[in-house]
Design a protein around this motif. Structure first.
Motif, PDB file in Angstrom:
ATOM      1  N   VAL A   1      33.033  35.327  44.792  1.00  0.00           N
ATOM      2  CA  VAL A   1      33.120  36.430  44.504  1.00  0.00           C
ATOM      3  C   VAL A   1      34.626  35.860  45.842  1.00  0.00           C
ATOM      4  CG1 VAL A   1      34.356  38.957  44.236  1.00  0.00           C
ATOM      5  CG2 VAL A   1      32.367  37.348  42.526  1.00  0.00           C
ATOM      6  N   ILE A   2      35.509  36.728  46.380  1.00  0.00           N
ATOM      7  CA  ILE A   2      35.803  37.351  47.966  1.00  0.00           C
ATOM      8  C   ILE A   2      36.265  38.378  47.598  1.00  0.00           C
ATOM      9  CG2 ILE A   2      38.821  36.619  49.141  1.00  0.00           C
ATOM     10  CD1 ILE A   2      38.214  33.434  48.090  1.00  0.00           C
ATOM     11  N   HIS A   3      35.649  39.542  48.173  1.00  0.00           N
ATOM     12  CA  HIS A   3      36.252  40.945  48.845  1.00  0.00           C
ATOM     13  C   HIS A   3      36.804  40.937  49.894  1.00  0.00           C
ATOM     14  CE1 HIS A   3      32.075  41.032  46.020  1.00  0.00           C
ATOM     15  NE2 HIS A   3      31.962  39.988  46.893  1.00  0.00           N
ATOM     16  N   THR A   4      38.002  41.804  49.547  1.00  0.00           N
ATOM     17  CA  THR A   4      38.813  42.178  50.269  1.00  0.00           C
ATOM     18  C   THR A   4      39.263  43.847  49.999  1.00  0.00           C
ATOM     19  OG1 THR A   4      41.548  41.997  51.162  1.00  0.00           O
ATOM     20  CG2 THR A   4      41.116  42.009  49.269  1.00  0.00           C
ATOM     21  N   VAL A   5      39.711  43.988  51.398  1.00  0.00           N
ATOM     22  CA  VAL A   5      39.850  46.020  50.914  1.00  0.00           C
ATOM     23  C   VAL A   5      41.278  45.788  51.631  1.00  0.00           C
ATOM     24  CG1 VAL A   5      39.321  48.053  52.541  1.00  0.00           C
ATOM     25  CG2 VAL A   5      37.410  46.068  51.920  1.00  0.00           C
ATOM     26  N   GLY A   6      42.015  46.491  50.582  1.00  0.00           N
ATOM     27  CA  GLY A   6      43.378  46.950  50.439  1.00  0.00           C
ATOM     28  C   GLY A   6      43.627  48.447  51.647  1.00  0.00           C
ATOM     29  N   PRO A   7      45.217  48.382  51.758  1.00  0.00           N
ATOM     30  CA  PRO A   7      45.286  49.757  52.440  1.00  0.00           C
ATOM     31  C   PRO A   7      44.913  50.916  52.143  1.00  0.00           C
ATOM     32  CG  PRO A   7      47.203  48.844  52.392  1.00  0.00           C
ATOM     33  CD  PRO A   7      45.863  47.419  51.530  1.00  0.00           C
ATOM     34  N   ILE A   8      45.144  52.372  51.601  1.00  0.00           N
ATOM     35  CA  ILE A   8      45.121  53.394  51.297  1.00  0.00           C
ATOM     36  C   ILE A   8      46.378  53.627  50.831  1.00  0.00           C
ATOM     37  CG2 ILE A   8      44.651  55.751  51.062  1.00  0.00           C
ATOM     38  CD1 ILE A   8      41.647  55.117  52.127  1.00  0.00           C
ATOM     39  N   TRP A   9      47.595  54.131  50.402  1.00  0.00           N
ATOM     40  CA  TRP A   9      48.600  54.020  50.666  1.00  0.00           C
ATOM     41  C   TRP A   9      48.651  55.284  51.182  1.00  0.00           C
ATOM     42  CZ3 TRP A   9      53.295  52.371  50.325  1.00  0.00           C
ATOM     43  CH2 TRP A   9      54.428  52.409  50.055  1.00  0.00           C
ATOM     44  N   GLN A  10      49.984  55.141  52.083  1.00  0.00           N
ATOM     45  CA  GLN A  10      49.828  56.972  52.734  1.00  0.00           C
ATOM     46  C   GLN A  10      51.187  57.594  52.791  1.00  0.00           C
ATOM     47  OE1 GLN A  10      47.274  57.081  56.911  1.00  0.00           O
ATOM     48  NE2 GLN A  10      45.613  55.448  55.217  1.00  0.00           N
ATOM     49  N   GLY A  11      51.785  56.819  52.394  1.00  0.00           N
ATOM     50  CA  GLY A  11      53.307  57.310  52.691  1.00  0.00           C
ATOM     51  C   GLY A  11      54.660  55.753  52.848  1.00  0.00           C
ATOM     52  N   GLY A  12      53.558  54.589  53.264  1.00  0.00           N
ATOM     53  CA  GLY A  12      54.565  53.382  53.519  1.00  0.00           C
ATOM     54  C   GLY A  12      54.598  53.397  55.231  1.00  0.00           C
ATOM     55  N   ASN A  13      54.439  54.895  55.895  1.00  0.00           N
ATOM     56  CA  ASN A  13      54.689  54.915  57.104  1.00  0.00           C
ATOM     57  C   ASN A  13      53.238  54.018  58.215  1.00  0.00           C
ATOM     58  OD1 ASN A  13      57.003  54.641  57.201  1.00  0.00           O
ATOM     59  ND2 ASN A  13      57.259  56.646  56.784  1.00  0.00           N
ATOM     60  N   SER A  14      52.555  53.789  57.559  1.00  0.00           N
ATOM     61  CA  SER A  14      50.777  53.633  58.458  1.00  0.00           C
ATOM     62  C   SER A  14      50.555  52.099  58.354  1.00  0.00           C
ATOM     63  CB  SER A  14      49.817  54.377  57.582  1.00  0.00           C
ATOM     64  OG  SER A  14      50.311  55.520  57.931  1.00  0.00           O
ATOM     65  N   ASP A  15      51.545  51.293  58.690  1.00  0.00           N
ATOM     66  CA  ASP A  15      50.776  49.484  58.253  1.00  0.00           C
ATOM     67  C   ASP A  15      50.112  49.335  57.025  1.00  0.00           C
ATOM     68  OD1 ASP A  15      52.119  49.024  60.256  1.00  0.00           O
ATOM     69  OD2 ASP A  15      49.964  49.830  61.818  1.00  0.00           O
TER      70      ASP A  15
END
Ligand code: AR6
Length: 165
Positions: free
Chosen positions: A72-86
């Motif tokens: 299993v490859i565990h990766t941590v996605g970004p939490i959507w904050q509107g699109g201007n936070s990388d």
């Protein structure tokens, strides 16, 4: 070989590695993370405890235990904050770092869920676009069988619409 998009439960896919859409603790959660931990069994959580978490956009590898997948490859996605936070760069990093880890381990096949597109709220069309373009860019340089595993019929239809020229 081009990316293959399928509808399935990722815990059932027999590949060298499945990717988990985890959180920074790597200690489990709901959604695909919960499903993977349930199917792998408690030894997965034990190994995850020793990893000390994972920053957003990075990836770490464990054994697959009771899963049909070896790793299993565990990766941590970004939490959507509107699109201007990388968010887009971080989401692309999840795919790139997971693919790179598969290459380092000399894996031949792997399967991704649609990272960040559930609890983390990333708009599905945009999440799909980043997944498909990032994986396909990697596949132009590297031989690997990669599945993008969508969980619902609705997501599969969306991916077909998105793929139309
Ligand atoms: N197989 C394939 N895809 C699935 C499965 C499955 N068994 N179950 C859900 N999905 P999410 P995130 C799809 O919420 O948005 C967790 O609590 C789902 O339909 O699992 O990255 C973690 O611990 C959606 O398209 O992950 C984090 O705290 C996609 O997987 C947080 O959620 C991702 O949805 C991560 O949120």
């Amino acid at each position: 070989m081009p990316l293959k998009i399928i509808r399935d439960d990722i815990t059932k896919v027999p590949v060298d590695a499945i990717v988990n859409a985890a959180n920074k603790t790597l200690l489990g959660g709901s959604g695909v993370d919960g499903a993977i931990h349930r199917a792998a069994g408690p030894a997965l959580l034990e190994e995850c405890r020793r990893l000390g978490g994972c920053p957003t956009g990075q990836a770490k590898i464990t054994q697959g235990y009771n899963l049909p997948a070896t790793y299993v490859i565990h990766t941590v996605g970004p939490i959507w904050q509107g699109g201007n936070s990388d968010e887009a760069e971080q989401l692309a990093s999840c795919y790139q770092n997971s693919l790179q880890l598969a290459k380092t381990y000399d894996l031949k096949s792997m399967a991704f869920p649609l990272i960040s597109a559930g609890a983390y709220g990333y708009p599905k069309e945009q999440a799909l676009e980043i997944a498909i373009s990032t994986i396909n860019a990697f596949l132009q340089q590297n031989p690997l069988l990669v599945y993008l595993v969508l969980f619902t019929e609705e997501d599969l239809i969306l991916s077909h619409q998105w793929l139309k020229p």
